[in-house]
Motif scaffolding. Structure first.
Motif, mmCIF file in Angstrom:
data_model
loop_
_atom_site.group_PDB
_atom_site.id
_atom_site.type_symbol
_atom_site.label_atom_id
_atom_site.label_comp_id
_atom_site.label_asym_id
_atom_site.label_seq_id
_atom_site.Cartn_x
_atom_site.Cartn_y
_atom_site.Cartn_z
ATOM 1 N N VAL A 67 0.339 7.508 -0.516
ATOM 2 C CA VAL A 67 1.063 6.487 -1.272
ATOM 3 C C VAL A 67 0.144 5.285 -1.390
ATOM 4 O O VAL A 67 -0.599 4.978 -0.464
ATOM 5 C CB VAL A 67 2.341 6.074 -0.504
ATOM 6 N N ASP A 68 0.178 4.639 -2.535
ATOM 7 C CA ASP A 68 -0.581 3.406 -2.692
ATOM 8 C C ASP A 68 0.136 2.314 -1.894
ATOM 9 O O ASP A 68 1.212 1.859 -2.275
ATOM 10 C CB ASP A 68 -0.648 3.045 -4.176
ATOM 11 N N LEU A 69 -0.471 1.926 -0.776
ATOM 12 C CA LEU A 69 0.161 0.953 0.111
ATOM 13 C C LEU A 69 -0.029 -0.478 -0.351
ATOM 14 O O LEU A 69 0.593 -1.387 0.158
ATOM 15 C CB LEU A 69 -0.397 1.095 1.532
ATOM 16 N N GLU A 70 -0.918 -0.664 -1.322
ATOM 17 C CA GLU A 70 -1.267 -2.018 -1.738
ATOM 18 C C GLU A 70 -0.051 -2.885 -2.092
ATOM 19 O O GLU A 70 0.094 -3.976 -1.536
ATOM 20 C CB GLU A 70 -2.259 -1.967 -2.902
ATOM 21 N N PRO A 71 0.842 -2.382 -2.982
ATOM 22 C CA PRO A 71 1.995 -3.234 -3.310
ATOM 23 C C PRO A 71 2.849 -3.560 -2.081
ATOM 24 O O PRO A 71 3.333 -4.684 -1.956
ATOM 25 C CB PRO A 71 2.786 -2.395 -4.315
ATOM 26 N N ALA A 72 3.005 -2.588 -1.177
ATOM 27 C CA ALA A 72 3.817 -2.822 0.019
ATOM 28 C C ALA A 72 3.187 -3.905 0.886
ATOM 29 O O ALA A 72 3.877 -4.787 1.402
ATOM 30 C CB ALA A 72 3.979 -1.530 0.811
ATOM 31 N N LEU A 73 1.869 -3.848 1.006
ATOM 32 C CA LEU A 73 1.162 -4.835 1.825
ATOM 33 C C LEU A 73 1.215 -6.218 1.194
ATOM 34 O O LEU A 73 1.420 -7.222 1.872
ATOM 35 C CB LEU A 73 -0.293 -4.405 2.021
ATOM 36 N N ILE A 74 1.035 -6.239 -0.110
ATOM 37 C CA ILE A 74 1.099 -7.524 -0.817
ATOM 38 C C ILE A 74 2.496 -8.115 -0.666
ATOM 39 O O ILE A 74 2.663 -9.298 -0.371
ATOM 40 C CB ILE A 74 0.702 -7.344 -2.305
ATOM 41 N N ALA A 75 3.499 -7.252 -0.827
ATOM 42 C CA ALA A 75 4.882 -7.716 -0.675
ATOM 43 C C ALA A 75 5.116 -8.239 0.729
ATOM 44 O O ALA A 75 5.743 -9.281 0.926
ATOM 45 C CB ALA A 75 5.840 -6.572 -0.974
ATOM 46 N N ALA A 76 4.578 -7.504 1.708
ATOM 47 C CA ALA A 76 4.755 -7.910 3.097
ATOM 48 C C ALA A 76 4.153 -9.291 3.321
ATOM 49 O O ALA A 76 4.774 -10.168 3.925
ATOM 50 C CB ALA A 76 4.109 -6.884 4.022
ATOM 51 N N ALA A 77 2.950 -9.512 2.780
ATOM 52 C CA ALA A 77 2.274 -10.787 2.969
ATOM 53 C C ALA A 77 3.033 -11.923 2.292
ATOM 54 O O ALA A 77 3.279 -12.972 2.877
ATOM 55 C CB ALA A 77 0.853 -10.700 2.421
ATOM 56 N N LEU A 78 3.447 -11.674 1.031
ATOM 57 C CA LEU A 78 4.164 -12.712 0.292
ATOM 58 C C LEU A 78 5.503 -13.020 0.942
ATOM 59 O O LEU A 78 5.902 -14.173 1.054
ATOM 60 C CB LEU A 78 4.370 -12.261 -1.158
ATOM 61 N N ALA A 79 6.181 -11.957 1.405
ATOM 62 C CA ALA A 79 7.498 -12.151 2.007
ATOM 63 C C ALA A 79 7.382 -12.926 3.309
ATOM 64 O O ALA A 79 8.142 -13.859 3.554
ATOM 65 C CB ALA A 79 8.165 -10.801 2.232
ATOM 66 N N ILE A 80 6.434 -12.566 4.126
ATOM 67 C CA ILE A 80 6.318 -13.227 5.430
ATOM 68 C C ILE A 80 5.859 -14.675 5.237
ATOM 69 O O ILE A 80 6.320 -15.585 5.929
ATOM 70 C CB ILE A 80 5.417 -12.421 6.392
#
Lengths: 497, 164
Positions: free
Chosen positions: A452-465
């Protein structure tokens, strides 16, 4: 029609029935266990009564308590839903004795179809095709002899079984003895009865069933078939109507056979006759479920007939206003059972606090569920969260719609099988209709997300936190300002407001 | 702001640069402009190079649940802020010492490398067990006092990290 109906169930099916009863103008009575105080069926019903502890044996399975609530509330009828007391002959009898209408078939029909060996005998008497096997419960010695006679692979099944419990597939003679022992012990612990029977195992079988609707005036109709071949641990996960595997000719024949079985036990209400079908459209009678089925929505979608409402109307003595020839099948419907479970660890249930849910919507999308943000998924009950149902003009469009709807789902707090269901919808073999009850076992790659392309999940995680911490920081700031103001006010002898 | 995340033992680093009306994400040495909007407490909308993605987010302390396309990812987060808060009492120069008699298996950071709080700097082996020694502060490696393969005593200085 009844003025007041008690719904002796919980979860999404209780919600489904409560809605139908309300639409029919009846007052609805819910019952609930300790764990279900804040469940949707309780808040949705007009009246609600506590009936005991969270374990089903202390509440939803206690006949006396449910009858007591029915009498106290003045309910004229009880809808049992599925599971719990829905196929309990004693409960149906007790309702009859108390002058309460049991929304379902007669206690006698439940008894005849509830015992698989009796059901098989009835089917045999009226010349319904059966999988070759033992005529009833067998001793260990008989079982082994019969298994050799009908030929391996064979299936050992609990006489009182259901839901895949007490079932064992045996591929060769060497495994037979130990499998028999395990099947008996599972049957004993699940149903308190260790009698088993043996039958031939149909290779690459498809599970096809016919929905029956019968009134008490002698009209018995079928609402076509459903295919439920996608199963895990012998439990259905995806259901569709119609089946992609049967011709119009087989459909007609299967429907006629199902009606014959229903008539043989004087059936009334909604019921399902299950068949096992081989790759050449040869079908054999499995069993009859004398209740509303989990997957009834797919039939409702293609037939435009509200099965739950008709169950209530039939129980109230109404006559079916349509004939077999009036019932038309239109388009394609699919149902996915969304479970709180982890496909990566052999579909282990994942109970817990469901913190957040956003369900899909749109034309042709139906989400039968009882969950909401903040509800608790307890280990006392089945971990099914919702039944996502779609309708489209054909199978391909229905799969596309389902895949798209599943992608709209958001569930936080508990693990779900949604990712697995999406991968299943996307899989080429499923799309081509090359399915049988061994499909999931044959496709372990669908159980994990894979690459799975984790990039969007990681970006979301960073922006959310980042966002969350900013909010936290500013709220801390606010708090200290208020404190400061409070202190100042106290010092000057005044108070805030 | 730099964020460090762990998904199933893999570490990822993401940098967020906020200009006036533009947010740029740096990941894998790529700069990606993003548009970010919070729909409600648990739902975020992200527009990434024209691609609109809706994501569910649940935070429980340092653990994050990210729900995307039907999959739930469990992510452990270590923010720069956390890293700054924790080492307040520990700053300046820190010696990374061997906790027991052991052998240096792998050197993870060279002189001049930047390290974060709790980032592994050196791996030692004792009693057939490998353990990763971590930096207690954020800073730069200023001295490397051992080589891979060296046998060391308990309390031997292995590496020095300086926060200035």
């Amino acid at each position: 029609m009844f003025n007041k109906i008690l719904i002796a169930n919980r979860g999404e099916i209780a919600v489904r029935i409560i809605r139908a009863c309300k639409e029919l103008g009846a007052t609805t009575v819910a019952v609930y266990s300790d764990a279900d105080r804040s469940s949707l069926h309780v808040t949705l019903a007009d009246e609600a009564y506590h009936i005991g502890g969270s374990a089903p044996a202390e509440s939803y399975l206690v006949i006396d308590k449910i009858i007591e609530v029915a009498n106290k509330s003045g309910a004229q009828a009880i809808h049992p839903g599925f599971g719990f007391l829905s196929e309990n002959e004693e409960f149906a009898q007790r309702c009859e004795k108390e002058g309460i209408v049991f929304i379902g078939p007669s206690a006698e029909a439940i008894r005849l179809m509830g015992d698989k060996i009796t059901a098989r005998k009835i089917a045999q008497d009226i010349k319904v095709p059966l999988v070759p096997g033992s005529d009833g419960a067998v001793t260990d010695v008989e079982a082994s002899v019969i298994a050799s006679k009908i030929g391996y692979p064979v299936m050992i099944k609990a006489s009182a079984g259901g839901g895949g419990k007490g079932m064992r597939l045996v591929r060769d003679k060497e495994e037979f003895e130990s499998s028999l022992r395990m099947a008996r012990s599972e049957a004993r612990s699940s149903f308190g009865d260790d009698s088993v029977f043996v039958e031939r195992f149909v290779e690459q079988p498809r599970h096809v069933e016919i929905q029956i609707l019968a009134d008490s005036h002698g009209n018995t109709l079928h609402l076509f078939e459903r295919e439920c071949s996608i199963q895990r641990r012998h439990q259905k996960v995806v259901e569709e109507a119609p089946s992609s595997a049967i011709s119009a000719k087989t459909r007609k024949k299967m429907g006629e056979v199902a009606i014959k079985i229903a008539k043989a036990v004087n059936y009334s209400g909604a019921g399902t006759v299950e068949f096992i079908m081989d790759q050449n459209e040869n079908f054999f009678f499995l069993e009859m479920n004398t209740r509303v089925q989990v997957e009834h929505p797919v039939t409702e979608m293609i037939s435009n007939i509200d099965i739950v409402k008709w169950m209530v109307r039939i129980a109230a003595g109404e006559k079916l206003p349509f004939k077999q020839k009036d019932i038309e099948m239109k388009g394609w419907a699919l149902e996915c059972r969304v479970y709180a479970e982890d496909p990566e660890t052999n579909f282990m249930p994942s109970p817990g606090l469901l913190k957040y849910v956003k369900a899909p919507s749109g034309p042709g999308i139906r989400d039968d569920s009882s969950i909401y943000s903040g509800c608790e998924i307890t280990s006392f009950y089945d971990p099914m969260l919702s039944k996502l149902v779609v309708w489209a003009e054909n199978r391909e469009a229905a799969i596309d719609k389902m895949a798209s709807a599943l992608r709209e789902y958001i569930v936080l707090g508990v693990k779900t099988n949604i990712g697995f269901l999406i991968r299943l919808m996307d899989s080429e073999e499923f799309r081509q209709g090359k399915i049988d009850t061994g499909f999931i076992e044959r496709h372990p790659e669908l159980l994990t997300p894979g690459t799975v392309d984790l990039e969007p999940a990681l970006i979301a995680a960073a922006l959310a936190i980042d966002d969350l911490e900013e909010t936290e920081d500013s709220s801390k700031q606010d708090q200290s300002n208020w404190k400061l103001l409070g202190r100042k006010a106290a010092l000057s002898g005044g108070s805030l407001i | 702001m730099t964020y460090t995340f762990k998904i199933k033992d893999k570490v990822y680093k993401i940098d967020i640069e906020k200009e006036k009306d533009q947010t740029v994400i740096q990941i894998d040495e790529k700069d990606i402009p993003v548009e970010f909007h919070k729909i409600d407490d648990h739902m975020y909308s992200i527009i990434l190079e024209g691609k609109s993605i809706t994501i569910g987010v649940l935070r429980n302390g340092k653990k994050l649940q990210i729900f995307m396309d039907g999959n739930l990812f469990e992510i452990e987060a270590i923010s720069e802020r956390d890293q700054r808060k924790a080492p307040q009492t520990l700053s300046g120069v820190q010696e990374i010492k061997s906790p027991m008699p052991s052998r240096v298996v792998k050197i993870l950071k060279e002189v001049g490398d930047e390290v974060l709080v709790d980032e592994g700097v050196i791996v030692v082996e004792a009693m057939k067990m490998e353990s990763e020694l971590k930096s207690p502060i954020e800073g730069k490696v200023t001295d490397l006092l051992v080589n891979e393969g060296d046998a060391v005593e308990a309390g031997t200085s292995l590496l020095i990290v300086s926060s200035e």
